[in-house]
Design an enzyme around this catalytic site. Structure first.
Site, mmCIF file in Angstrom:
data_model
loop_
_atom_site.group_PDB
_atom_site.id
_atom_site.type_symbol
_atom_site.label_atom_id
_atom_site.label_comp_id
_atom_site.label_asym_id
_atom_site.label_seq_id
_atom_site.Cartn_x
_atom_site.Cartn_y
_atom_site.Cartn_z
ATOM 1 C CE1 TYR A 109 23.484 44.667 70.742
ATOM 2 C CE2 TYR A 109 22.518 44.948 68.566
ATOM 3 C CZ TYR A 109 23.029 44.121 69.556
ATOM 4 O OH TYR A 109 23.077 42.773 69.342
ATOM 5 C CD1 TRP A 111 26.058 42.135 66.499
ATOM 6 C CD2 TRP A 111 27.367 40.618 65.467
ATOM 7 N NE1 TRP A 111 25.652 40.878 66.900
ATOM 8 C CE2 TRP A 111 26.431 39.927 66.277
ATOM 9 C CE3 TRP A 111 28.271 39.881 64.728
ATOM 10 C CZ2 TRP A 111 26.402 38.535 66.372
ATOM 11 C CZ3 TRP A 111 28.231 38.491 64.816
ATOM 12 C CH2 TRP A 111 27.314 37.834 65.643
HETATM 13 N N1 LIG Z 1 12.984 42.062 62.848
HETATM 14 C C1 LIG Z 1 14.108 41.665 63.421
HETATM 15 N N2 LIG Z 1 15.043 42.574 63.732
HETATM 16 C C2 LIG Z 1 16.208 42.170 64.311
HETATM 17 C C3 LIG Z 1 16.436 40.811 64.600
HETATM 18 C C4 LIG Z 1 15.415 39.870 64.272
HETATM 19 O O1 LIG Z 1 15.559 38.657 64.505
HETATM 20 N N3 LIG Z 1 14.283 40.335 63.671
HETATM 21 N N4 LIG Z 1 17.612 40.424 65.179
HETATM 22 C C5 LIG Z 1 18.311 41.417 65.993
HETATM 23 C C6 LIG Z 1 19.660 40.980 66.321
HETATM 24 S S1 LIG Z 1 19.780 39.461 67.078
HETATM 25 C C7 LIG Z 1 20.755 41.746 66.118
HETATM 26 S S2 LIG Z 1 22.264 41.221 66.745
HETATM 27 C C8 LIG Z 1 20.683 43.042 65.458
HETATM 28 C C9 LIG Z 1 21.901 43.379 64.582
HETATM 29 O O2 LIG Z 1 21.972 44.749 64.407
HETATM 30 P P1 LIG Z 1 23.355 45.488 64.064
HETATM 31 O O3 LIG Z 1 24.491 44.870 64.792
HETATM 32 O O4 LIG Z 1 23.130 46.940 64.257
HETATM 33 O O5 LIG Z 1 23.479 45.142 62.512
HETATM 34 P P2 LIG Z 1 24.696 45.253 61.515
HETATM 35 O O6 LIG Z 1 24.113 45.293 60.161
HETATM 36 O O7 LIG Z 1 25.693 44.182 61.787
HETATM 37 O O8 LIG Z 1 25.291 46.678 61.861
HETATM 38 C C10 LIG Z 1 26.637 46.909 62.107
HETATM 39 C C11 LIG Z 1 27.014 48.202 61.416
HETATM 40 O O9 LIG Z 1 28.342 48.526 61.780
HETATM 41 C C12 LIG Z 1 29.034 48.996 60.622
HETATM 42 N N5 LIG Z 1 30.463 48.801 60.841
HETATM 43 C C13 LIG Z 1 31.197 47.679 60.656
HETATM 44 N N6 LIG Z 1 32.489 47.912 60.946
HETATM 45 C C14 LIG Z 1 32.575 49.198 61.334
HETATM 46 C C15 LIG Z 1 33.650 50.018 61.775
HETATM 47 O O10 LIG Z 1 34.786 49.599 61.886
HETATM 48 N N7 LIG Z 1 33.356 51.304 62.113
HETATM 49 C C16 LIG Z 1 32.099 51.801 62.019
HETATM 50 N N8 LIG Z 1 31.908 53.069 62.379
HETATM 51 N N9 LIG Z 1 31.080 51.051 61.599
HETATM 52 C C17 LIG Z 1 31.309 49.769 61.278
HETATM 53 C C18 LIG Z 1 28.466 48.184 59.499
HETATM 54 O O11 LIG Z 1 28.683 48.807 58.264
HETATM 55 C C19 LIG Z 1 26.991 48.089 59.886
HETATM 56 O O12 LIG Z 1 26.239 49.123 59.336
HETATM 57 O O13 LIG Z 1 19.494 43.109 64.664
HETATM 58 C C20 LIG Z 1 18.315 42.841 65.436
HETATM 59 N N10 LIG Z 1 17.141 43.108 64.629
HETATM 60 N N1 LIG Z 2 24.019 33.832 58.295
HETATM 61 C C1 LIG Z 2 23.770 34.530 59.417
HETATM 62 N N2 LIG Z 2 23.905 33.933 60.619
HETATM 63 C C2 LIG Z 2 23.645 34.621 61.763
HETATM 64 C C3 LIG Z 2 23.264 35.985 61.732
HETATM 65 C C4 LIG Z 2 23.116 36.598 60.435
HETATM 66 O O1 LIG Z 2 22.759 37.795 60.325
HETATM 67 N N3 LIG Z 2 23.376 35.841 59.320
HETATM 68 N N4 LIG Z 2 23.027 36.676 62.902
HETATM 69 C C5 LIG Z 2 23.604 36.140 64.137
HETATM 70 C C6 LIG Z 2 22.951 36.725 65.319
HETATM 71 S S1 LIG Z 2 23.308 38.330 65.709
HETATM 72 C C7 LIG Z 2 22.124 36.043 66.124
HETATM 73 S S2 LIG Z 2 21.480 36.774 67.523
HETATM 74 C C8 LIG Z 2 21.766 34.661 65.849
HETATM 75 C C9 LIG Z 2 20.256 34.444 66.033
HETATM 76 O O2 LIG Z 2 19.961 33.101 66.087
HETATM 77 P P1 LIG Z 2 18.434 32.645 66.116
HETATM 78 O O3 LIG Z 2 17.644 33.563 66.919
HETATM 79 O O4 LIG Z 2 18.456 31.211 66.507
HETATM 80 O O5 LIG Z 2 18.113 32.746 64.541
HETATM 81 P P2 LIG Z 2 16.826 33.074 63.676
HETATM 82 O O6 LIG Z 2 17.274 32.785 62.279
HETATM 83 O O7 LIG Z 2 16.299 34.416 63.970
HETATM 84 O O8 LIG Z 2 15.730 32.031 64.137
HETATM 85 C C10 LIG Z 2 15.892 30.632 63.973
HETATM 86 C C11 LIG Z 2 14.572 29.991 63.692
HETATM 87 O O9 LIG Z 2 13.689 30.118 64.784
HETATM 88 C C12 LIG Z 2 12.394 29.811 64.313
HETATM 89 N N5 LIG Z 2 11.385 30.460 65.158
HETATM 90 C C13 LIG Z 2 11.047 31.764 65.170
HETATM 91 N N6 LIG Z 2 10.054 31.979 66.067
HETATM 92 C C14 LIG Z 2 9.764 30.782 66.631
HETATM 93 C C15 LIG Z 2 8.843 30.338 67.642
HETATM 94 O O10 LIG Z 2 8.050 31.107 68.208
HETATM 95 N N7 LIG Z 2 8.884 29.027 67.986
HETATM 96 C C16 LIG Z 2 9.742 28.142 67.396
HETATM 97 N N8 LIG Z 2 9.731 26.904 67.825
HETATM 98 N N9 LIG Z 2 10.593 28.521 66.427
HETATM 99 C C17 LIG Z 2 10.625 29.823 66.062
HETATM 100 C C18 LIG Z 2 12.334 30.311 62.879
HETATM 101 O O11 LIG Z 2 11.767 29.315 62.054
HETATM 102 C C19 LIG Z 2 13.785 30.626 62.554
HETATM 103 O O12 LIG Z 2 14.184 30.115 61.307
HETATM 104 O O13 LIG Z 2 22.118 34.310 64.505
HETATM 105 C C20 LIG Z 2 23.475 34.630 64.204
HETATM 106 N N10 LIG Z 2 23.801 33.994 62.958
HETATM 107 MO MO LIG Z 3 22.074 39.028 67.466
#
Ligand SMILES: Nc1nc2c(c(=O)[nH]1)N[C@H]1C(S)=C(S)[C@@H](COP(=O)(O)OP(=O)(O)OC[C@H]3O[C@@H](n4cnc5c(=O)[nH]c(N)nc54)[C@H](O)[C@@H]3O)O[C@H]1N2
Ligand SMILES: Nc1nc2c(c(=O)[nH]1)N[C@H]1C(S)=C(S)[C@@H](COP(=O)(O)OP(=O)(O)OC[C@H]3O[C@@H](n4cnc5c(=O)[nH]c(N)nc54)[C@H](O)[C@@H]3O)O[C@H]1N2
Ligand SMILES: [Mo]
Length: 762
Positions: A109, A111
């Site tokens: 998993y 991005w």
């Molecule tokens: N506590 C907490 N944890 C969370 C979340 C949260 O809200 N709270 N959010 C979750 C969510 S929504 C998401 S989407 C995940 C994100 O989790 P990930 O998608 O695993 O996070 P990234 O840091 O984008 O990791 C992508 C990796 O791919 C590598 N990469 C980029 N390009 C290439 C390439 O061309 N080749 C190779 N081999 N590698 C490459 C980058 O260097 C990076 O290390 O995290 C989750 N974790």
């Molecule tokens: N700049 C930037 N943008 C991103 C990403 C990033 O890494 N950087 N990641 C992308 C990815 S992979 C994803 S999945 C999306 C995620 O998008 P979201 O899940 O919408 O983003 P978050 O920032 O995790 O959460 C948004 C807000 O939800 C509120 N929140 C948390 N828990 C609760 C709750 O129980 N109730 C209510 N009412 N509010 C709550 C928090 O205050 C938080 O600031 O963002 C994307 N956009």
């Molecule tokens: Mo995500």
């Protein structure tokens, strides 16, 4: 000599400026109305000391410490590409022969890159699929709970991640928008596959057109000042209680839309009696929102054309199904589903392209290979997979067998960023014999691997960026030569496939240039069927982008409009063809933690049962990076406090603990501990703290479970429990912590420099 090349990332389109083979700057894409800022972190990150310069093997692995050995503490030994390629072909063949194809975990998993051909996870899964298969994972960390639940309720996932009612429709027709979790502007700068747009201008236009925004969230900062939103502070994890109480009040007023509930929904007669005790007073005690405010919100929804939305964060929590299902029930009782610019949809404040007015067009992606192995896990259950070989896992009414994993491949993702309870993951990570990671940087997952393949960054390759949520397709021209001995995932896998006898099936005898032309031409032909005449490849490549025409003015899109007008002719893809406010299917699973209708279930961890000195930690998405990507860059660095990730805390919660702005603290609970820097923020609800994800995990003693993360990665604190046994999504947002001043000397942050490296005779 200065050269300018079109390029793209998930965090925006740009032109790469190079001099003498180095990326020296970036310029925003000219068509971007709100230029991306994170792109400016790229030059320093691409040339950072944290790049993996050549292939490496963990010393302990070479010495035979494999299955059962804790990873992360050993030195790495540099090896040649020839050696690592040969060795990997042998290891894969031996694992498949001895333990079967399911013993390889290739869920991988993450991005990866915005470039769709070199998308690392797609390349890896094609490589493993053609070679015999692998145990896989399904769904995304982003919205895994919704992905499993919402099809039961609405028969589609379009309402979460697809084409939903667009902002133009909301601006034109709605007067009120309830935003659970707000509409965080920073999230809009990021779109998987890259984008030339953010939703910022869309939501501002809707507010300017007179849509009153209500931010129902623990954080006032979840809506920007320009929206002039009302703020209704709520206890995290209690939204379902608020929604059910609003429903109860609507029923008490006798104002539910009985026609819509009868003609378009099933199960209202089962849900309705459960609402009786769900009064606003009952919800006040749970949510912390006054009963009068709850009544007022319900009445304003009845009196105004209303759009209901929730951020994806709400379902990344214990029982995260419930607020999503309850919000659908609320929209159903209002009878607003399918009315122009009204109804319910999720994620308007979660990712760049969501709700962008656009035409339906095909996507561009690498053709996947069939995976002969049927085994999979819901994405967030990786630790359990490794902990319980031979066991089973309840998911969506099934018992999934958990295979015995002997080998892991990861390319384009970082479980030591994204997964919860990293100390537990670290222990489980000892289970396989061999872990292979392809990475451009020494991220935490690379440091916890046995075999590290140095991958190129997108700047070192040609590719095509595209997101189905954007109007633009972007050419990504190679801007700099491969750094060190880095190679593309495609080339590395092609050579291993060669050793295993299937290079030609993997490459289809195309090189990079031929693949890009092939993928583009396929897309162009498909566009023709949608009535869009895209330019030929050579013109696209020379011009650097293709723009699909936006929809005609007045062509706003409202989801479920057909179903609303003629439910019999346009049924939903649910068993009843209608909105399921009670699901016989889910009820039939007889799960202890997800009944057949939306309900209030108290989270395992929340302020409702917290000790006096505990705080609710929300680990939100970082404004200064994409996940863990760009953490070595200047924008993330400038935001840190004494080199630690900032922890946002209410001034009174800080004062109660004797904490000052700018001070370093230890954040801890029974699962782990990290350092963070205090940033006072009065926009928070009392009792709630925010620590963004993505500071590179940096254990004081690498390879030792329970070690303090000196940098501020919240996933040493979060709990690794499936949101419920129905959906098994990650539940990171349900997490209590304590905070204390850090008294000792400040340990150095070493995450952005390479680990120990030792030469060893070949
Ligand atoms: N506590 C907490 N944890 C969370 C979340 C949260 O809200 N709270 N959010 C979750 C969510 S929504 C998401 S989407 C995940 C994100 O989790 P990930 O998608 O695993 O996070 P990234 O840091 O984008 O990791 C992508 C990796 O791919 C590598 N990469 C980029 N390009 C290439 C390439 O061309 N080749 C190779 N081999 N590698 C490459 C980058 O260097 C990076 O290390 O995290 C989750 N974790
Ligand atoms: N700049 C930037 N943008 C991103 C990403 C990033 O890494 N950087 N990641 C992308 C990815 S992979 C994803 S999945 C999306 C995620 O998008 P979201 O899940 O919408 O983003 P978050 O920032 O995790 O959460 C948004 C807000 O939800 C509120 N929140 C948390 N828990 C609760 C709750 O129980 N109730 C209510 N009412 N509010 C709550 C928090 O205050 C938080 O600031 O963002 C994307 N956009
Ligand atoms: Mo995500």
């Amino acid at each position: 000599m200065t050269e300018i090349k079109p390029h793209a990332a998930h965090w925006g389109f740009f032109d790469a400026v190079t001099e003498g083979g180095r990326l020296v700057g970036v310029r925003p894409f000219g068509q971007d109305p709100v230029p991306a800022t994170l792109i400016h972190s790229l030059p320093a990150t691409v040339h950072s000391a944290a790049r993996v310069d050549r292939p490496y093997i963990r010393k302990g692995w070479l010495e035979g410490r494999r299955r059962g050995a804790l990873r992360g503490g050993d030195a790495f030994v540099p090896v040649s590409w020839d050696r690592v390629t040969r060795l990997l072909a042998e290891e894969i063949a031996a694992t498949r022969a001895t333990h079967g194809d399911a013993a390889i975990f290739g869920g991988s998993y993450g991005w990866s890159s915005a470039g769709r051909f070199h998308h690392a996870k797609s390349q890896l899964q094609r490589f493993l699929g053609l070679g015999g298969g692998y145990t896989s994972s399904i769904n995304a960390y982003s919205y895994a709970t919704a992905q499993a639940l919402v099809p039961h309720v609405l028969g589609t996932n379009e309402v979460v991640l697809g084409r939903m009612t667009d902002w133009a429709a909301i601006a034109r027709h709605a007067k009120l928008m309830l935003c659970f979790g707000g509409l965080a502007a920073k999230n809009g700068y990021v779109t998987s596959g890259g984008s030339a747009m953010t939703y910022g201008p869309n939501m501002r236009a809707a507010a300017a057109a007179g849509v009153r925004m209500v931010n129902i969230s623990p954080y006032r900062g979840d809506t920007e000042d320009a929206l002039a939103a009302e703020w209704v502070p709520i206890r995290p994890g209690t939204d379902a209680a608020l929604m059910l109480a609003m429903l109860q009040h609507i029923v008490a007023l006798g104002r539910e839309d009985r026609d819509f509930l009868a003609r378009h929904c099933v199960g209202w007669e089962k849900l309705r009696p459960t609402l009786e005790s769900r009064t606003p007073e009952w919800a006040e005690a749970i949510t912390g929102i006054p009963a009068a405010t709850i009544r007022d919100l319900a009445e304003r929804c009845l009196d105004n054309p209303t759009m209901l939305t929730a951020a994806w964060s709400l379902q990344r929590a214990d029982y995260g199904e419930q607020p999503y299902w309850a919000l659908v029930a609320l929209a159903a009782a209002l009878g607003s589903i399918g009315k122009p610019g009204q109804g319910v949809a999720f994620g308007y404040g979660s990712s760049g392209g969501i709700g962008n007015p656009r035409r339906e067009l095909p996507g561009i992606s690498l053709p996947p290979a069939r995976n002969p192995v049927q085994h999979f896990i819901p994405v967030g259950r990786i630790t359990e997979l490794l902990e319980r070989p031979g066991g089973t896992l309840s998911y969506n009414g099934r018992e999934l067998p958990l295979p015995d994993i002997r080998m892991i491949f990861w390319a384009g993702g970082n479980p030591f960023h994204h997964h919860q309870d990293l100390n537990r993951l670290l222990r489980a990570w000892a289970h396989p014999e061999t872990i292979v990671v392809s990475e451009p940087w020494w991220t935490a997952v690379a440091r916890h691997a046995d075999i590290v393949l140095p991958a190129t960054t997108t700047l070192e390759r040609n590719d095509i960026a595209h997101s189905s949520r954007d109007r633009f397709v972007r050419a990504m021209h190679q801007a700099i030569p491969a750094q060190g001995q880095a190679r593309s995932d495609h080339d590395a896998f092609a050579d291993i496939a060669d050793g295993l006898g299937y290079r030609d099936r993997f490459t289809e005898q195309r090189d990079e240039a031929a693949w890009l032309r092939f993928l583009y031409d396929k897309w162009r032909t498909a566009c023709g069927r949608f009535g869009f005449d895209a330019p030929d490849f050579d013109r696209f490549w020379a011009e650097g982008f293709v723009e699909m025409p936006p929809p005609e003015p007045g062509q706003e899109y409202t989801q479920f409009a057909d179903f609303r007008a003629e439910p019999e002719a346009h049924p939903l893809d649910t068993p009843s063809g209608k909105v399921e406010l009670f699901s016989e299917t889910i009820a039939g699973f007889a799960l202890p933690d997800c009944p057949g209708h939306p309900a209030w279930i108290a989270p395992r961890e929340s302020l409702l049962e917290a000790a006096e000195d505990e705080l609710h930690l929300l680990s939100y998405q970082p404004p200064t990076r994409l996940h863990s990507q760009l953490d070595p860059g200047p924008i993330a660095a400038a935001d840190k406090i004494q080199g630690r990730e900032p922890l946002l805390i209410h001034p009174e919660d800080a004062a109660a603990r004797g904490l000052q702005d700018g001070q370093v603290v230890r954040v801890f609970n029974a699962r782990g501990a990290c350092l963070a820097g205090v940033r006072l923020d009065a926009k928070l609800r009392r009792g709630v703290v925010l620590l963004a994800t993505g500071a590179w995990y940096d254990p004081l003693e690498p390879g030792v479970p329970g070690s303090l993360c000196v940098h501020g990665n919240p996933n040493v604190l979060t709990a690794d429990v499936g949101s419920s046994s129905l959906t098994q999504g990650p539940s990171a947002q349900s997490c209590l912590v304590r905070i204390a001043p850090w008294e000792g000397p400040l340990p150095e942050v070493r995450a952005h420099i390479p680990p120990a490296i030792e030469e060893m005779p070949a």
